[in-house]
Design a protein around this motif. Structure first.
Motif, PDB file in Angstrom:
ATOM      1  N   ARG A 268     -27.473  17.696  17.924  1.00 42.63           N
ATOM      2  CA  ARG A 268     -26.752  17.930  19.175  1.00 42.63           C
ATOM      3  C   ARG A 268     -25.266  17.560  19.076  1.00 42.63           C
ATOM      4  NH1 ARG A 268     -30.936  15.992  24.011  1.00 42.63           N
ATOM      5  NH2 ARG A 268     -32.622  17.424  23.440  1.00 42.63           N
ATOM      6  N   ARG A 269     -24.676  17.736  17.908  1.00 43.79           N
ATOM      7  CA  ARG A 269     -23.243  17.500  17.779  1.00 43.79           C
ATOM      8  C   ARG A 269     -22.651  18.458  16.754  1.00 43.79           C
ATOM      9  NH1 ARG A 269     -25.698  13.007  15.102  1.00 43.79           N
ATOM     10  NH2 ARG A 269     -24.988  12.715  12.950  1.00 43.79           N
ATOM     11  N   ASP A 270     -21.358  18.745  16.920  1.00 40.82           N
ATOM     12  CA  ASP A 270     -20.649  19.631  16.007  1.00 40.82           C
ATOM     13  C   ASP A 270     -20.293  18.883  14.729  1.00 40.82           C
ATOM     14  OD1 ASP A 270     -20.667  21.857  17.643  1.00 40.82           O
ATOM     15  OD2 ASP A 270     -18.816  21.294  18.669  1.00 40.82           O
ATOM     16  N   ILE A 271     -20.554  19.522  13.593  1.00 42.60           N
ATOM     17  CA  ILE A 271     -20.251  18.918  12.301  1.00 42.60           C
ATOM     18  C   ILE A 271     -19.562  19.953  11.430  1.00 42.60           C
ATOM     19  CG2 ILE A 271     -21.242  17.920  10.198  1.00 42.60           C
ATOM     20  CD1 ILE A 271     -23.480  16.792  12.008  1.00 42.60           C
ATOM     21  N   ASP A 272     -18.462  19.566  10.807  1.00 44.94           N
ATOM     22  CA  ASP A 272     -17.739  20.448   9.890  1.00 44.94           C
ATOM     23  C   ASP A 272     -18.200  20.179   8.460  1.00 44.94           C
ATOM     24  OD1 ASP A 272     -16.288  21.830  11.691  1.00 44.94           O
ATOM     25  OD2 ASP A 272     -14.438  20.696  11.458  1.00 44.94           O
ATOM     26  N   LEU A 273     -18.346  21.249   7.694  1.00 42.77           N
ATOM     27  CA  LEU A 273     -18.719  21.141   6.287  1.00 42.77           C
ATOM     28  C   LEU A 273     -17.650  21.841   5.455  1.00 42.77           C
ATOM     29  CD1 LEU A 273     -22.477  22.183   6.607  1.00 42.77           C
ATOM     30  CD2 LEU A 273     -21.556  19.868   6.696  1.00 42.77           C
ATOM     31  N   ARG A 274     -17.158  21.169   4.412  1.00 43.56           N
ATOM     32  CA  ARG A 274     -16.210  21.777   3.482  1.00 43.56           C
ATOM     33  C   ARG A 274     -16.959  22.081   2.193  1.00 43.56           C
ATOM     34  NH1 ARG A 274     -11.165  21.079   5.952  1.00 43.56           N
ATOM     35  NH2 ARG A 274     -11.801  21.025   8.139  1.00 43.56           N
ATOM     36  N   VAL A 275     -16.896  23.331   1.766  1.00 44.99           N
ATOM     37  CA  VAL A 275     -17.708  23.795   0.642  1.00 44.99           C
ATOM     38  C   VAL A 275     -16.803  24.135  -0.533  1.00 44.99           C
ATOM     39  CG1 VAL A 275     -19.449  25.463  -0.114  1.00 44.99           C
ATOM     40  CG2 VAL A 275     -19.366  24.739   2.281  1.00 44.99           C
ATOM     41  N   SER A 276     -17.202  23.715  -1.709  1.00 43.06           N
ATOM     42  CA  SER A 276     -16.474  24.035  -2.934  1.00 43.06           C
ATOM     43  C   SER A 276     -17.473  24.499  -3.988  1.00 43.06           C
ATOM     44  CB  SER A 276     -15.715  22.798  -3.442  1.00 43.06           C
ATOM     45  OG  SER A 276     -15.178  23.030  -4.725  1.00 43.06           O
ATOM     46  N   SER A 277     -17.221  25.671  -4.590  1.00 39.13           N
ATOM     47  CA  SER A 277     -18.084  26.173  -5.657  1.00 39.13           C
ATOM     48  C   SER A 277     -17.326  26.162  -6.975  1.00 39.13           C
ATOM     49  CB  SER A 277     -18.581  27.588  -5.349  1.00 39.13           C
ATOM     50  OG  SER A 277     -17.529  28.529  -5.504  1.00 39.13           O
ATOM     51  N   MET A 278     -18.076  26.003  -8.065  1.00 36.50           N
ATOM     52  CA  MET A 278     -17.453  25.916  -9.391  1.00 36.50           C
ATOM     53  C   MET A 278     -18.431  26.449 -10.431  1.00 36.50           C
ATOM     54  SD  MET A 278     -16.099  22.467 -11.289  1.00 36.50           S
ATOM     55  CE  MET A 278     -17.763  21.780 -11.332  1.00 36.50           C
ATOM     56  N   PRO A 279     -17.981  27.362 -11.306  1.00 36.13           N
ATOM     57  CA  PRO A 279     -18.881  27.867 -12.353  1.00 36.13           C
ATOM     58  C   PRO A 279     -19.112  26.820 -13.436  1.00 36.13           C
ATOM     59  CG  PRO A 279     -16.696  28.817 -12.618  1.00 36.13           C
ATOM     60  CD  PRO A 279     -16.657  28.016 -11.351  1.00 36.13           C
ATOM     61  N   THR A 280     -20.371  26.670 -13.876  1.00 35.64           N
ATOM     62  CA  THR A 280     -20.700  25.775 -14.981  1.00 35.64           C
ATOM     63  C   THR A 280     -21.479  26.564 -16.027  1.00 35.64           C
ATOM     64  OG1 THR A 280     -22.870  25.031 -14.169  1.00 35.64           O
ATOM     65  CG2 THR A 280     -20.930  23.896 -13.293  1.00 35.64           C
ATOM     66  N   LEU A 281     -21.831  25.912 -17.114  1.00 36.81           N
ATOM     67  CA  LEU A 281     -22.529  26.584 -18.205  1.00 36.81           C
ATOM     68  C   LEU A 281     -23.871  27.165 -17.771  1.00 36.81           C
ATOM     69  CD1 LEU A 281     -22.298  27.188 -21.245  1.00 36.81           C
ATOM     70  CD2 LEU A 281     -23.560  25.061 -21.671  1.00 36.81           C
ATOM     71  N   ASP A 357      -4.663  18.660   3.297  1.00 38.46           N
ATOM     72  CA  ASP A 357      -5.444  19.588   2.477  1.00 38.46           C
ATOM     73  C   ASP A 357      -6.784  18.938   2.115  1.00 38.46           C
ATOM     74  OD1 ASP A 357      -6.254  21.711   0.947  1.00 38.46           O
ATOM     75  OD2 ASP A 357      -5.129  21.102  -0.829  1.00 38.46           O
ATOM     76  N   PRO A 358      -7.845  19.176   2.909  1.00 37.12           N
ATOM     77  CA  PRO A 358      -7.858  19.975   4.138  1.00 37.12           C
ATOM     78  C   PRO A 358      -7.630  19.101   5.351  1.00 37.12           C
ATOM     79  CG  PRO A 358     -10.077  19.410   3.545  1.00 37.12           C
ATOM     80  CD  PRO A 358      -9.195  18.764   2.500  1.00 37.12           C
ATOM     81  N   VAL A 359      -7.519  19.739   6.552  1.00 42.22           N
ATOM     82  CA  VAL A 359      -7.522  18.986   7.809  1.00 42.22           C
ATOM     83  C   VAL A 359      -8.969  18.554   8.048  1.00 42.22           C
ATOM     84  CG1 VAL A 359      -7.154  19.091  10.292  1.00 42.22           C
ATOM     85  CG2 VAL A 359      -5.569  20.252   8.739  1.00 42.22           C
ATOM     86  N   GLU A 360      -9.227  17.258   7.960  1.00 42.20           N
ATOM     87  CA  GLU A 360     -10.613  16.789   8.009  1.00 42.20           C
ATOM     88  C   GLU A 360     -11.114  16.621   9.435  1.00 42.20           C
ATOM     89  OE1 GLU A 360     -11.336  13.475   5.483  1.00 42.20           O
ATOM     90  OE2 GLU A 360     -10.539  14.460   3.704  1.00 42.20           O
ATOM     91  N   TYR A 361     -10.303  16.016  10.305  1.00 42.20           N
ATOM     92  CA  TYR A 361     -10.705  15.822  11.693  1.00 42.20           C
ATOM     93  C   TYR A 361      -9.540  16.194  12.595  1.00 42.20           C
ATOM     94  CZ  TYR A 361     -14.403  13.037   9.537  1.00 42.20           C
ATOM     95  OH  TYR A 361     -15.447  12.623   8.769  1.00 42.20           O
ATOM     96  N   GLN A 362      -9.832  16.832  13.709  1.00 40.31           N
ATOM     97  CA  GLN A 362      -8.792  17.229  14.646  1.00 40.31           C
ATOM     98  C   GLN A 362      -8.581  16.127  15.681  1.00 40.31           C
ATOM     99  OE1 GLN A 362      -9.284  21.307  16.130  1.00 40.31           O
ATOM    100  NE2 GLN A 362     -10.642  21.722  14.405  1.00 40.31           N
ATOM    101  N   LEU A 363      -7.326  15.724  15.865  1.00 39.48           N
ATOM    102  CA  LEU A 363      -6.972  14.632  16.761  1.00 39.48           C
ATOM    103  C   LEU A 363      -6.083  15.159  17.882  1.00 39.48           C
ATOM    104  CD1 LEU A 363      -6.082  11.901  14.093  1.00 39.48           C
ATOM    105  CD2 LEU A 363      -8.279  12.276  15.214  1.00 39.48           C
ATOM    106  N   ASP A 364      -6.300  14.660  19.094  1.00 36.58           N
ATOM    107  CA  ASP A 364      -5.481  15.055  20.234  1.00 36.58           C
ATOM    108  C   ASP A 364      -4.068  14.509  20.091  1.00 36.58           C
ATOM    109  OD1 ASP A 364      -7.656  16.332  21.383  1.00 36.58           O
ATOM    110  OD2 ASP A 364      -8.280  14.543  22.505  1.00 36.58           O
ATOM    111  N   LEU A 365      -3.096  15.219  20.643  1.00 36.64           N
ATOM    112  CA  LEU A 365      -1.679  14.843  20.668  1.00 36.64           C
ATOM    113  C   LEU A 365      -1.032  14.864  19.285  1.00 36.64           C
ATOM    114  CD1 LEU A 365      -1.697  11.856  23.225  1.00 36.64           C
ATOM    115  CD2 LEU A 365      -0.948  14.206  23.633  1.00 36.64           C
TER     116      LEU A 365
END
Length: 592
Positions: A268-281, A357-365
């Motif tokens: 019951r709460r908004d959660i941001d996810l930052r995703v990073s992909s990388m090729p491996t062997l 980089d990146p903006v992790e949390y948005q703050l008022d003002l």
């Protein structure tokens, strides 16, 4: 099960523990004759008692720990230590291994022959935990051969546990539930289950990695990676594709790293996810960083500062202009400290702008800018644009290069308060790092107000804390060799802390406030070790000393503190040839 050499009667134990009444027991015994089930299984199936209630009552009666097995509570790879066949025969399931102690769920935790067999098979000290035989068999089936019974386990999720939403931008357009588009897919449920478990357990990131036997999914709790699940072979590509679709990445591109973002509603709460992909062997690896606002503590007083370092940091922040730095390795909490500083400073009367980089949390003002190097929005370019917007306070997510450092210093010299992060080992090392980047000593000495170095150390679990006496070598490493007989606190391991002995983390901080004496040393390009020595003369504690103080207050173990801090400081870049030249071109070398 046996207790003190006598067979334990389950009904008698439950009645004496007050979980079951005499009438309920009589009714259950009557039903048992007709159904032929074990009494405990019958009580659970008839709803007279919950599995957890049954286990805890029996565990208390036997004088052992008890638990209901669940996913994420165990390291599935440990089953190989015992073997599937032997685990079934003994009715045991290995849970976690800490050093040479293996915690094992057992249907009969006081069976001495079983304990002897486990010690022989694993070579470890065995710590038994009571669990129901049916619960143990269920998880042996799930983890046998490294494969989980995914469909059966996912059936425990409700439809509303995780809602994935998609938007054109962060602030525009209606939301769409992507789950409805692919409803019923086991891959969707698998990914949702991994996200939900990580969020519930307070994880900071999830690692989805290709493995020779399939896929390994781990998550990081309190800075340590733990096994979350091991899906069967053949699912890796589908899992990665699902995450790419969610984060709006190119599903077809598998040769280049990519980045994306997901917004979900869970618990019951908004959660941001930052995703990073990388090729491996072996295939693509994906890391999902979880940004949960409920875990963000932006009150400066609640971060763990001792009173003296806190007062020094607040004095740095009260300066009308100048450069304030927060330093430390990746994952040490620098961004949280900067957000806490901005929370203290923000008001309707101030124009505060950040570039992150990146903006992790948005703050008022606060006006927050996202770095986008692909289209030319770099830290340095964004900083130059910010200076045309008449800012009062500027926060730079990270100083990575000379161009960014030079613009930040110039902004600090022209009437702006600039806050930034830097990667150094301690506070004096921040000076050496900026001089290495090519900043002239006379400019840096005029701009810098102070630097804060920090680390995060795990705190002792309140559910299993116990006193102990460290070895003489540990005391010596902590510079406490002369203070023998000191008792410290550590966790013995329990279900709440995944048997690690730690739950949560606390910050330790070294604050270098630039006094006139320190400013003169910076102007003369003094080497880091001399800045360090001057700080100690002024009574400023090093990170290790701050950590030892935390351990002496019973918040962490002494070994944890020593493992998270270092002796000495940053590499003394002041003695690097480039630094000598830079220092000598503008001013004479510092002479003590």
């Amino acid at each position: 099960m046996t207790a003190a050499g006598k067979r334990v009667r389950v009904g008698e134990a439950l009645v004496k523990e007050g979980v079951l009444s005499e009438d309920q027991l009589a009714e259950a015994l009557t039903l048992q004759k007709s159904k032929g089930l074990r009494l405990g299984e019958l009580l659970v199936s008839e709803g007279m008692i919950s599995p957890g209630g049954l286990v805890q009552a029996l565990a208390k009666w036997l004088g052992v720990r008890g638990c209901v097995l669940r996913h994420g509570l165990m390291d599935a790879a440990l089953l190989d230590l015992i073997g599937e066949e032997e685990a079934r025969r003994l009715k045991v399931m290995p849970m976690f291994k800490v050093h040479k102690t293996l915690t094992v769920a057992m249907a009969e935790p006081q069976a001495l022959p079983t304990l002897d067999t486990l010690r022989r098979l694993t070579g470890c000290k065995i710590r038994p935990v009571l669990a129901l035989a049916t619960n143990i068999s269920e998880f042996i089936n799930k983890y046998a051969g490294g494969n989980a019974d995914i469909d059966g386990f996912l059936a425990t999720l409700t439809d509303s546990d995780v809602e994935v939403v998609e938007r054109e931008t962060v602030d525009e357009g209606p939301t769409t539930d992507l789950d409805r588009m692919v409803e019923g897919s086991p891959i969707v449920n698998l990914v949702n289950m991994a996200l939900l478990t990580a969020i519930q357990d307070g994880a900071s990131d999830i690692h989805i990695e290709p493995d020779r036997s399939g896929t390994r999914v781990r998550y990081r709790i309190d800075g340590r990676l733990r096994e979350l699940m091991h899906p069967p072979p053949g699912m890796h590509a589908a899992i990665i594709s699902r995450i790419k679709v969610m984060s709006r990445m190119d599903v077809a591109e598998k040769r280049l790293p990519q980045e994306g973002r997901i917004r979900i509603v869970a618990e019951r709460r908004d959660i941001d996810l930052r995703v990073s992909s990388m090729p491996t062997l072996l295939g693509e690896k994906v890391v999902i960083r979880i940004l949960d606002k409920e875990n963000l503590n932006i009150r400066l007083e609640a971060l763990g500062f001792r009173p003296e370092p806190l007062a020094a940091f607040q004095r740095i922040l009260r300066q009308p202009h100048g450069l304030g730095l927060v330093t430390g390795p990746t994952g040490s909490g620098k961004t949280t400290t900067l957000y806490s500083a901005l929370d203290l400073l923000r008001s309707p009367e101030r124009n505060i702008v950040t570039v992150e980089d990146p903006v992790e949390y948005q703050l008022d003002l606060i006006n927050q800018i996202q770095v986008h190097e692909a289209i030319g929005v770099t830290f340095a370019r964004a900083l130059r644009s910010i200076l045309r917007q008449d800012p009062d306070i500027i926060m730079v997510g990270e100083i990575r290069d000379e161009e960014t450092a030079r613009v930040a210093v110039q902004a600090a010299l022209t009437g702006h308060l600039v806050l930034a992060t830097l990667h150094t080992n301690d506070a004096p090392g921040a000076v050496a790092r900026l001089l290495d980047m090519g900043i002239e000593p006379y400019l840096l000495s005029s701009a810098i107000n102070g630097a804060v170095a920090q680390r995060l150390v795990r705190t002792v679990c309140s559910g299993c804390e116990t006193k102990y006496y460290p070895s003489e070598q540990v005391l010596a490493d902590a510079e406490l060799g002369e203070q023998t007989g000191l008792a410290f606190t550590r966790g013995s391991g329990c279900q709440q802390c995944h048997n690690s002995g730690f739950r949560g983390r606390a910050g330790i901080y070294e604050v270098m406030e630039v006094t006139p004496a320190i400013r003169r040393m910076v102007h003369l390009a003094a080497p880091s070790h001399e800045l360090r020595a001057t700080l100690r003369q002024l009574g400023v504690m090093s990170l290790r000393q701050e950590g030892v103080q935390l351990a002496m207050r019973g918040k962490s173990s002494l070994e944890e503190v020593l493992g998270s801090t270092h002796v000495g400081g940053d590499d003394d870049s002041a003695d690097h040839p480039k630094r000598r030249i830079a220092g000598q071109t503008k001013t004479k070398r510092y002479v003590a």
